[in-house]
Scaffold this active site. Structure first.
Site, PDB file in Angstrom:
ATOM      1  N   GLU A 122       0.834  -1.213   0.000  1.00 32.70           N
ATOM      2  CA  GLU A 122       0.000   0.000   0.000  1.00 32.70           C
ATOM      3  C   GLU A 122       0.870   1.266   0.000  1.00 32.70           C
ATOM      4  O   GLU A 122       0.380   2.357   0.277  1.00 32.70           O
ATOM      5  CB  GLU A 122      -0.950   0.023   1.224  1.00 32.70           C
ATOM      6  CG  GLU A 122      -1.898  -1.145   1.319  1.00 32.70           C
ATOM      7  CD  GLU A 122      -2.970  -1.189   0.208  1.00 32.70           C
ATOM      8  OE1 GLU A 122      -2.968  -0.288  -0.642  1.00 32.70           O
ATOM      9  OE2 GLU A 122      -3.767  -2.132   0.214  1.00 32.70           O
ATOM     10  N   HIS A 145      -2.670   2.152   8.140  1.00 35.34           N
ATOM     11  CA  HIS A 145      -3.737   1.369   7.504  1.00 35.34           C
ATOM     12  C   HIS A 145      -3.914   0.098   8.315  1.00 35.34           C
ATOM     13  O   HIS A 145      -2.946  -0.612   8.616  1.00 35.34           O
ATOM     14  CB  HIS A 145      -3.357   1.015   6.060  1.00 35.34           C
ATOM     15  CG  HIS A 145      -4.218  -0.070   5.489  1.00 35.34           C
ATOM     16  ND1 HIS A 145      -5.597   0.016   5.428  1.00 35.34           N
ATOM     17  CD2 HIS A 145      -3.901  -1.289   4.981  1.00 35.34           C
ATOM     18  CE1 HIS A 145      -6.080  -1.091   4.900  1.00 35.34           C
ATOM     19  NE2 HIS A 145      -5.075  -1.908   4.628  1.00 35.34           N
ATOM     20  N   HIS A 147      -7.188  -3.119   9.573  1.00 39.10           N
ATOM     21  CA  HIS A 147      -8.429  -3.789   9.178  1.00 39.10           C
ATOM     22  C   HIS A 147      -9.378  -3.903  10.372  1.00 39.10           C
ATOM     23  O   HIS A 147      -9.527  -4.996  10.949  1.00 39.10           O
ATOM     24  CB  HIS A 147      -8.119  -5.195   8.635  1.00 39.10           C
ATOM     25  CG  HIS A 147      -7.334  -5.238   7.360  1.00 39.10           C
ATOM     26  ND1 HIS A 147      -6.936  -6.412   6.744  1.00 39.10           N
ATOM     27  CD2 HIS A 147      -6.873  -4.243   6.568  1.00 39.10           C
ATOM     28  CE1 HIS A 147      -6.263  -6.133   5.622  1.00 39.10           C
ATOM     29  NE2 HIS A 147      -6.204  -4.813   5.512  1.00 39.10           N
ATOM     30  N   HIS A 218     -12.674  -3.352   3.162  1.00 39.94           N
ATOM     31  CA  HIS A 218     -11.238  -3.621   3.288  1.00 39.94           C
ATOM     32  C   HIS A 218     -10.679  -3.114   4.613  1.00 39.94           C
ATOM     33  O   HIS A 218     -10.123  -3.893   5.388  1.00 39.94           O
ATOM     34  CB  HIS A 218     -10.499  -2.984   2.107  1.00 39.94           C
ATOM     35  CG  HIS A 218      -9.019  -3.167   2.138  1.00 39.94           C
ATOM     36  ND1 HIS A 218      -8.212  -2.986   1.055  1.00 39.94           N
ATOM     37  CD2 HIS A 218      -8.161  -3.499   3.152  1.00 39.94           C
ATOM     38  CE1 HIS A 218      -6.951  -3.213   1.370  1.00 39.94           C
ATOM     39  NE2 HIS A 218      -6.895  -3.521   2.644  1.00 39.94           N
TER      40      HIS A 218
HETATM   41  P1  13P Z   1       1.213  -5.410   3.043  1.00 38.45           P
HETATM   42  O1  13P Z   1       1.653  -6.685   3.693  1.00 38.45           O
HETATM   43  O2  13P Z   1       1.774  -5.250   1.666  1.00 38.45           O
HETATM   44  O3  13P Z   1       1.494  -4.207   3.931  1.00 38.45           O
HETATM   45  O4  13P Z   1      -0.359  -5.478   2.813  1.00 38.45           O
HETATM   46  C1  13P Z   1      -1.254  -5.564   3.886  1.00 38.45           C
HETATM   47  C2  13P Z   1      -2.543  -4.922   3.574  1.00 38.45           C
HETATM   48  O5  13P Z   1      -3.298  -4.677   4.491  1.00 38.45           O
HETATM   49  C3  13P Z   1      -2.893  -4.594   2.171  1.00 38.45           C
HETATM   50  O6  13P Z   1      -4.004  -3.768   2.111  1.00 38.45           O
HETATM   51 ZN    ZN Z   2      -5.254  -3.823   3.893  1.00 42.06          ZN
END
Ligand code: 13P
Ligand code: ZN
Length: 273
Positions: A122, A145, A147, A218
């Site tokens: 990302e 970022h 989840h 996401h």
């Molecule tokens: P990465 O392992 O590349 O950081 O990806 C994790 C992720 O949450 C992708 O949206």
């Molecule tokens: Zn992600």
């Protein structure tokens, strides 16, 4: 040999906060497998200027970022477990330096023992967000970022696939949401992970004066001055999402706080909404 951590003592606190964060994300269940990533603009605490050409780990970027030329970032590695950062940052994160034309980066610390180490997939979104922050001379330097489960679940429900409706629901869940996120979150319709389209849509959402962009189905991107501030923002929003889902599960169809109660918060806390 230049030792970044020794020469730049200001870095250690940021790495300590990153380690603390990784434990919280794991405990919350928001960082399964390699989920989530983090970048921090640490340019103002790096004292060493090193030449890109001398570094074997020099990498081309897909796009040019002239406004980020010469800047330094702590960045997590792609495919690495976020939870591993807590005990071993040098293998799972790096400090990288963007070249003077903003087209290339090279590692100046971390990514140890892995010639294929790459920053998060990302990274396009992180770079576009940092570019946006620099354009605004913003104080924010952390881009997280993750989840958050219930927040993601909310974006699966058709009635919340609209920014205004999502924010009205989140604000209604408990007063702290309006008090701490008075302008609400941006909502980015589902876009494939790791793409420039997702990066640009994220910046468009932040441009609407939101401190975070929810990526439908996401996760979320939160922007903050401090690592814990970014975590707190996501925590507050996800708590609201939990309450909304619990209320639905109990069969109650209510917006929670009503418009008059939200207006009262705006007045009492002098909120800019
Ligand atoms: P990465 O392992 O590349 O950081 O990806 C994790 C992720 O949450 C992708 O949206
Ligand atoms: Zn992600």
């Amino acid at each position: 040999m230049f030792d970044l951590l020794n020469d730049c003592p200001g870095l250690a606190p940021w790495l300590e906060q990153t380690a603390e964060l990784s434990g919280y994300l794991w405990d919350k269940g928001w960082a399964e497998r390699n989920a989530g990533n983090l970048s921090i603009d640490v340019t103002d605490i790096i004292t060493e200027q090193s030449a890109c050409a001398a570094d074997p780990l020099c990498r081309d970027l897909s796009f040019a970022y002239p406004q980020l030329a010469g800047r330094y970032f702590i960045v997590t590695g792609t495919g690495h477990r976020f939870r591993d950062l807590a005990h071993d940052a040098p293998h799972h994160a790096c400090v990288l330096h963007l070249s003077d034309d903003g087209r290339v980066f090279h590692l100046v610390w971390g990514g140890e023992d892995d010639p294929d180490f790459r920053p998060t997939s990302e990274f396009p979104a992180h770079l576009r967000v940092h570019e946006f922050l620099r354009q605004r001379s913003a104080a924010e330097r952390v881009v997280l970022h993750t989840h958050p489960t219930e927040l993601i679940a909310l974006t699966h429900l058709p009635e919340y696939q609209n920014e205004a409706a999502l924010n009205r629901a989140l604000w209604g869940a408990h007063p702290e949401v309006k008090v701490t996120v008075p302008r609400g979150v941006g909502l980015v319709p589902y876009t494939a992970p790791g793409t420039e389209a997702l990066a640009l849509a994220t910046v468009a959402a932040l441009r609407r004066d939101h401190p975070a962009a929810v990526w439908a189905m996401h996760g979320i991107v939160a922007v903050a001055r401090e690592v814990m501030e970014a975590f707190d923002l996501v925590d507050t929003l996800n708590k609201a999402a939990q309450i909304i889902l619990l209320r639905r599960g109990a069969g109650v169809a209510s917006p929670g706080l009503n418009d008059a109660q939200l207006a009262e918060l705006v007045r009492l806390f002098h909120l800019k909404d």
